[in-house]
Design a protein around this motif. Structure first.
Motif, PDB file in Angstrom:
ATOM      1  N   ARG A 169      15.557  -5.362   8.628  1.00 26.21           N
ATOM      2  CA  ARG A 169      15.467  -5.592   7.079  1.00 26.21           C
ATOM      3  C   ARG A 169      16.551  -4.271   6.366  1.00 26.21           C
ATOM      4  O   ARG A 169      17.894  -4.735   5.822  1.00 26.21           O
ATOM      5  N   SER A 170      16.385  -2.951   6.964  1.00 25.35           N
ATOM      6  CA  SER A 170      17.557  -2.243   6.247  1.00 25.35           C
ATOM      7  C   SER A 170      17.588  -0.939   7.411  1.00 25.35           C
ATOM      8  O   SER A 170      16.979  -0.836   8.762  1.00 25.35           O
ATOM      9  N   VAL A 171      18.336   0.015   7.312  1.00 23.60           N
ATOM     10  CA  VAL A 171      19.018   0.469   7.762  1.00 23.60           C
ATOM     11  C   VAL A 171      17.682   1.710   8.529  1.00 23.60           C
ATOM     12  O   VAL A 171      17.516   2.228   9.922  1.00 23.60           O
ATOM     13  N   ASP A 172      17.390   2.207   7.563  1.00 22.10           N
ATOM     14  CA  ASP A 172      15.801   2.779   7.260  1.00 22.10           C
ATOM     15  C   ASP A 172      14.412   2.787   7.773  1.00 22.10           C
ATOM     16  O   ASP A 172      14.287   3.364   8.947  1.00 22.10           O
ATOM     17  N   ASP A 173      15.204   1.332   8.610  1.00 19.34           N
ATOM     18  CA  ASP A 173      13.246   0.536   9.524  1.00 19.34           C
ATOM     19  C   ASP A 173      14.152   1.118  11.112  1.00 19.34           C
ATOM     20  O   ASP A 173      13.752   0.623  11.919  1.00 19.34           O
ATOM     21  N   VAL A 174      15.339   1.062  11.952  1.00 14.81           N
ATOM     22  CA  VAL A 174      15.873   1.581  12.340  1.00 14.81           C
ATOM     23  C   VAL A 174      15.539   3.168  12.905  1.00 14.81           C
ATOM     24  O   VAL A 174      16.078   3.913  12.256  1.00 14.81           O
ATOM     25  N   GLU A 175      15.142   2.669  14.255  1.00 18.66           N
ATOM     26  CA  GLU A 175      15.270   4.667  15.353  1.00 18.66           C
ATOM     27  C   GLU A 175      16.324   4.486  15.350  1.00 18.66           C
ATOM     28  O   GLU A 175      16.499   5.558  15.267  1.00 18.66           O
ATOM     29  N   THR A 176      17.368   3.821  16.598  1.00 19.39           N
ATOM     30  CA  THR A 176      18.265   3.775  16.737  1.00 19.39           C
ATOM     31  C   THR A 176      18.969   3.134  16.733  1.00 19.39           C
ATOM     32  O   THR A 176      17.770   1.427  17.476  1.00 19.39           O
ATOM     33  N   CYS A 177      20.095   3.269  17.580  1.00 23.36           N
ATOM     34  CA  CYS A 177      20.991   1.400  17.448  1.00 23.36           C
ATOM     35  C   CYS A 177      22.158   2.152  18.332  1.00 23.36           C
ATOM     36  O   CYS A 177      22.382   2.659  18.186  1.00 23.36           O
ATOM     37  N   TYR A 178      22.594   1.292  19.291  1.00 21.22           N
ATOM     38  CA  TYR A 178      23.414   1.054  20.232  1.00 21.22           C
ATOM     39  C   TYR A 178      24.360   0.625  19.987  1.00 21.22           C
ATOM     40  O   TYR A 178      23.920  -0.695  19.964  1.00 21.22           O
ATOM     41  N   LEU A 179      25.561   0.459  19.780  1.00 26.25           N
ATOM     42  CA  LEU A 179      26.859  -0.460  20.048  1.00 26.25           C
ATOM     43  C   LEU A 179      26.588  -0.650  21.746  1.00 26.25           C
ATOM     44  O   LEU A 179      27.590   0.587  22.575  1.00 26.25           O
ATOM     45  N   GLU A 180      25.933  -1.039  22.871  1.00 29.24           N
ATOM     46  CA  GLU A 180      26.607  -1.376  23.852  1.00 29.24           C
ATOM     47  C   GLU A 180      27.978  -1.906  24.692  1.00 29.24           C
ATOM     48  O   GLU A 180      28.708  -2.178  23.892  1.00 29.24           O
ATOM     49  N   SER A 181      27.931  -1.503  26.028  1.00 33.24           N
ATOM     50  CA  SER A 181      29.348  -1.371  26.756  1.00 33.24           C
ATOM     51  C   SER A 181      29.812  -2.585  26.458  1.00 33.24           C
ATOM     52  O   SER A 181      30.987  -3.178  26.740  1.00 33.24           O
ATOM     53  N   SER A 182      29.273  -3.894  26.379  1.00 34.10           N
ATOM     54  CA  SER A 182      29.215  -5.179  25.850  1.00 34.10           C
ATOM     55  C   SER A 182      29.823  -5.673  24.517  1.00 34.10           C
ATOM     56  O   SER A 182      31.347  -7.017  24.735  1.00 34.10           O
ATOM     57  N   GLY A 183      29.296  -5.221  24.101  1.00 39.78           N
ATOM     58  CA  GLY A 183      30.159  -5.081  23.106  1.00 39.78           C
ATOM     59  C   GLY A 183      29.333  -5.325  21.219  1.00 39.78           C
ATOM     60  O   GLY A 183      28.664  -5.510  20.576  1.00 39.78           O
ATOM     61  N   ARG A 184      28.316  -5.675  22.235  1.00 43.70           N
ATOM     62  CA  ARG A 184      26.586  -6.469  21.700  1.00 43.70           C
ATOM     63  C   ARG A 184      26.061  -4.594  21.059  1.00 43.70           C
ATOM     64  O   ARG A 184      26.102  -3.716  21.849  1.00 43.70           O
ATOM     65  N   ILE A 185      25.241  -5.174  20.162  1.00 40.24           N
ATOM     66  CA  ILE A 185      24.857  -3.881  19.545  1.00 40.24           C
ATOM     67  C   ILE A 185      23.196  -4.345  19.550  1.00 40.24           C
ATOM     68  O   ILE A 185      22.569  -5.056  19.958  1.00 40.24           O
ATOM     69  N   SER A 186      22.079  -3.414  20.378  1.00 43.77           N
ATOM     70  CA  SER A 186      20.946  -3.144  20.557  1.00 43.77           C
ATOM     71  C   SER A 186      20.240  -2.615  19.433  1.00 43.77           C
ATOM     72  O   SER A 186      20.827  -1.339  18.766  1.00 43.77           O
ATOM     73  N   VAL A 187      18.810  -2.692  18.967  1.00 46.80           N
ATOM     74  CA  VAL A 187      18.113  -2.014  18.407  1.00 46.80           C
ATOM     75  C   VAL A 187      16.882  -1.166  18.447  1.00 46.80           C
ATOM     76  O   VAL A 187      16.295  -2.440  19.083  1.00 46.80           O
ATOM     77  N   ILE A 188      16.593   0.040  18.505  1.00 47.60           N
ATOM     78  CA  ILE A 188      15.340   0.218  18.316  1.00 47.60           C
ATOM     79  C   ILE A 188      14.622   0.686  17.386  1.00 47.60           C
ATOM     80  O   ILE A 188      14.597   1.142  16.456  1.00 47.60           O
ATOM     81  N   PRO A 189      13.857  -0.445  16.913  1.00 43.86           N
ATOM     82  CA  PRO A 189      13.190  -0.464  15.001  1.00 43.86           C
ATOM     83  C   PRO A 189      12.228   0.528  15.405  1.00 43.86           C
ATOM     84  O   PRO A 189      11.455   1.140  16.272  1.00 43.86           O
ATOM     85  N   ARG A 190      12.115   1.368  14.017  1.00 45.59           N
ATOM     86  CA  ARG A 190      11.259   2.889  14.086  1.00 45.59           C
ATOM     87  C   ARG A 190       9.456   1.528  14.492  1.00 45.59           C
ATOM     88  O   ARG A 190       9.110   1.013  14.291  1.00 45.59           O
ATOM     89  N   ARG A 191       8.941   3.058  14.998  1.00 43.14           N
ATOM     90  CA  ARG A 191       7.189   1.839  15.012  1.00 43.14           C
ATOM     91  C   ARG A 191       6.706   2.250  14.014  1.00 43.14           C
ATOM     92  O   ARG A 191       7.094   3.570  12.911  1.00 43.14           O
ATOM     93  N   SER A 192       5.507   1.182  13.041  1.00 46.10           N
ATOM     94  CA  SER A 192       5.400   1.027  12.004  1.00 46.10           C
ATOM     95  C   SER A 192       4.259   2.653  11.967  1.00 46.10           C
ATOM     96  O   SER A 192       3.493   2.894  12.784  1.00 46.10           O
ATOM     97  N   SER A 193       4.423   3.277  11.239  1.00 45.76           N
ATOM     98  CA  SER A 193       3.404   4.989  10.718  1.00 45.76           C
ATOM     99  C   SER A 193       2.314   4.213  10.037  1.00 45.76           C
ATOM    100  O   SER A 193       1.198   5.442  10.040  1.00 45.76           O
ATOM    101  N   GLY A 194       1.624   3.273   9.910  1.00 47.20           N
ATOM    102  CA  GLY A 194      -0.131   2.835   9.347  1.00 47.20           C
ATOM    103  C   GLY A 194      -0.919   2.271  10.328  1.00 47.20           C
ATOM    104  O   GLY A 194      -0.260   3.264  11.517  1.00 47.20           O
ATOM    105  N   THR A 195      -1.622   2.346  10.024  1.00 46.49           N
ATOM    106  CA  THR A 195      -3.005   2.062  10.382  1.00 46.49           C
ATOM    107  C   THR A 195      -2.369   0.798  12.045  1.00 46.49           C
ATOM    108  O   THR A 195      -1.750   0.206  11.575  1.00 46.49           O
ATOM    109  N   GLY A 196      -3.428   0.997  12.771  1.00 43.48           N
ATOM    110  CA  GLY A 196      -3.301  -0.243  13.557  1.00 43.48           C
ATOM    111  C   GLY A 196      -2.778   0.224  15.115  1.00 43.48           C
ATOM    112  O   GLY A 196      -3.361   0.643  15.235  1.00 43.48           O
ATOM    113  N   THR A 197      -2.117  -1.092  15.783  1.00 42.83           N
ATOM    114  CA  THR A 197      -1.877  -1.783  17.035  1.00 42.83           C
ATOM    115  C   THR A 197      -1.671  -0.088  17.919  1.00 42.83           C
ATOM    116  O   THR A 197      -0.538   0.373  17.980  1.00 42.83           O
TER     117      THR A 197
END
Length: 168
Positions: A140-168
């Protein structure tokens, strides 16, 4: 037109074979490195793939349209271009220094929810374009992203933040 085929003109090169190989090599390498310096990617195909497709199509077209004197010249040029494509891929697979030159390391665009504006500017990526890419990946937003990379292929890969709430 008398219907006779000039077999010598069709198959015997009018240029020195070394000149054909040299011209094909020079054009391929020039375009490859020029495009590599200007842009990390070109759509969803790699730069070297795009160069090969364009050059082979042009070389084959020239041979078919008889801009060369023989089909042999066109075949040699196409072979030279294919050789450089294969050789650079082979070399980058086996030699780390060459791999880093031909296939850049991933570039961080977002780190810990913060845009890396210098890297965006370096790659000529608009913030809106990146945010659109994030939405396509369900973020949904930049704030929800831990890390985002521009890969050598030109594609974008995203590692979302882990939820800081309770649970799984």
């Amino acid at each position: 037109m008398d219907g006779a085929i000039d077999w010598d003109a069709l198959f015997v090169p009018s240029l020195h074979l070394g000149e054909i190989v040299l011209r094909g090599s020079a054009v391929y390498l020039f375009l490859f490195f020029l495009l590599r310096m200007l842009r990390r990617e070109a759509g969803h195909i790699g730069i070297s793939d795009m160069v090969v497709v364009v050059l082979i199509a042009d070389a084959a077209q020239n041979a078919m349209a008889s801009e060369y004197s023989s089909l042999t010249e066109g075949a040699i040029l196409v072979t030279t271009i294919a050789f450089w494509d294969y050789f650079l891929d082979w070399l980058s697979f086996r030699v780390r220094v060459v791999r880093r030159l031909l296939r850049p390391v991933p570039l961080i665009l977002i780190a810990d929810g913060r845009l890396q504006r210098q890297n965006l500017a370096r790659e000529k990526i608009q913030e809106e374009e990146l945010i659109g890419q994030l939405r396509e990946k369900g973020v949904r937003s930049v704030d929800d992203v831990e890390t985002c990379y521009l890969e050598s292929s030109g594609r974008i890969s995203v590692i979302p933040r882990r939820s800081s709430g309770t649970g799984t």
